[in-house]
Motif scaffolding. Structure first.
Motif, PDB file in Angstrom:
ATOM      1  N   LYS A  81      26.628  30.288  20.451  1.00 33.68           N
ATOM      2  CA  LYS A  81      25.392  29.714  19.913  1.00 33.68           C
ATOM      3  C   LYS A  81      24.188  30.240  20.681  1.00 33.68           C
ATOM      4  N   CYS A  82      24.314  30.316  21.985  1.00 35.17           N
ATOM      5  CA  CYS A  82      23.214  30.816  22.799  1.00 35.17           C
ATOM      6  C   CYS A  82      22.884  32.255  22.446  1.00 35.17           C
ATOM      7  N   ARG A  83      23.914  33.050  22.235  1.00 28.47           N
ATOM      8  CA  ARG A  83      23.689  34.461  21.883  1.00 28.47           C
ATOM      9  C   ARG A  83      22.973  34.610  20.550  1.00 28.47           C
ATOM     10  N   GLN A  84      23.144  33.650  19.677  1.00 30.93           N
ATOM     11  CA  GLN A  84      22.485  33.710  18.382  1.00 30.93           C
ATOM     12  C   GLN A  84      20.998  33.411  18.484  1.00 30.93           C
ATOM     13  N   THR A  85      20.607  32.716  19.551  1.00 32.54           N
ATOM     14  CA  THR A  85      19.219  32.255  19.660  1.00 32.54           C
ATOM     15  C   THR A  85      18.453  32.877  20.825  1.00 32.54           C
ATOM     16  N   ASP A  86      19.144  33.169  21.930  1.00 33.80           N
ATOM     17  CA  ASP A  86      18.455  33.667  23.135  1.00 33.80           C
ATOM     18  C   ASP A  86      19.405  34.578  23.902  1.00 33.80           C
TER      19      ASP A  86
END
Length: 231
Positions: free
Chosen positions: A221-226
């Motif tokens: 999820k983090c990779r998708q946003t930041d």
């Protein structure tokens, strides 16, 4: 001693029942209740959020189940013995990254497949664990209910991850393979102490792997946003 055990069982049931009823409501991709298997109709972002919520609850309940089992059946010296003997977890042989460096370097594809491998590897062992705990004379209903709840939600999580892989990687729908993995054998009837320690090992290992599932999904999820701030 029996009376104390019965009283403990009753106290646990009274104190924890409201919470169990709260967390046992199934998650779904829609607003109403249902199964993650109905996820193809929602966006990839929303599906990932729901899968993460599912994994968070599974880890939380597995942590509570392990603590409750320790309090009921594992004296502290036996907890130390388990750590000293070094009981191996059933997923030890899986090609799952373990160090922080390895986790940071693997691709989104392998994050998802690692989660799927862990989920599928635990479906049968948790079914066994339910059967085993049913044979305990003093097993509290709360522990049995939590174990059953986790087992059911793990299957739902598998369905959600499979759909997520299809959405994110366009690999087509994957099929469950947990029954073919051969990682777990439970046809031998052990002595009682051995059985208790084996069940304790299963709960402890599942708690650890449930935390991995949650961590991998949150990293995704983090990779998708930041992408550059996902330490």
């Amino acid at each position: 001693m029996l009376m104390v055990t019965v009283m403990q069982r009753g106290v646990w049931a009274v104190l924890l029942l409201p919470y169990l009823l709260t967390v046992s409501s199934p998650l779904d991709c829609r607003e109403e209740q249902g199964s993650l298997s109905r996820c193809p109709s929602i966006s990839q972002e929303k599906l990932l959020d729901r899968v993460i919520q599912h994994a968070e609850l599974i880890y939380r309940v597995s942590e509570e189940s392990c603590s409750l089992f320790e309090q009921m059946f594992i004296p502290f010296p036996l907890q130390l013995q388990r750590n000293q003997v070094g009981y191996a977890c059933i997923t030890k042989a899986l090609p799952i990254p373990s160090s922080k460096g390895e986790i940071q370097q693997i691709s989104d594809k392998w994050l998802l497949h690692s989660v799927l491998m862990l989920v599928q590897s635990w479906i049968e062992p948790l079914v066994y664990l339910q059967t085993s705990l049913d044979r305990y004379d003093a097993a509290p209903d709360m522990l049995l209910n939590k174990t059953k709840w986790v087992s059911e939600k793990l299957i739902s999580l598998e369905q959600g991850v499979v759909v997520l892989i299809k959405k994110m990687l366009d690999e087509g729908m994957l099929t469950a393979t947990h029954s073919e993995q051969g990682l777990f054998q439970y046809d031998v009837q052990p002595e009682m102490l051995e059985s208790v320690m084996r069940d304790y090992t299963l709960l402890s290992c599942f708690k650890k792997d449930a935390h991995k599932m949650e961590t991998f999904l949150k990293l995704l999820k983090c990779r998708q946003t930041d992408l550059y701030n996902c330490a």
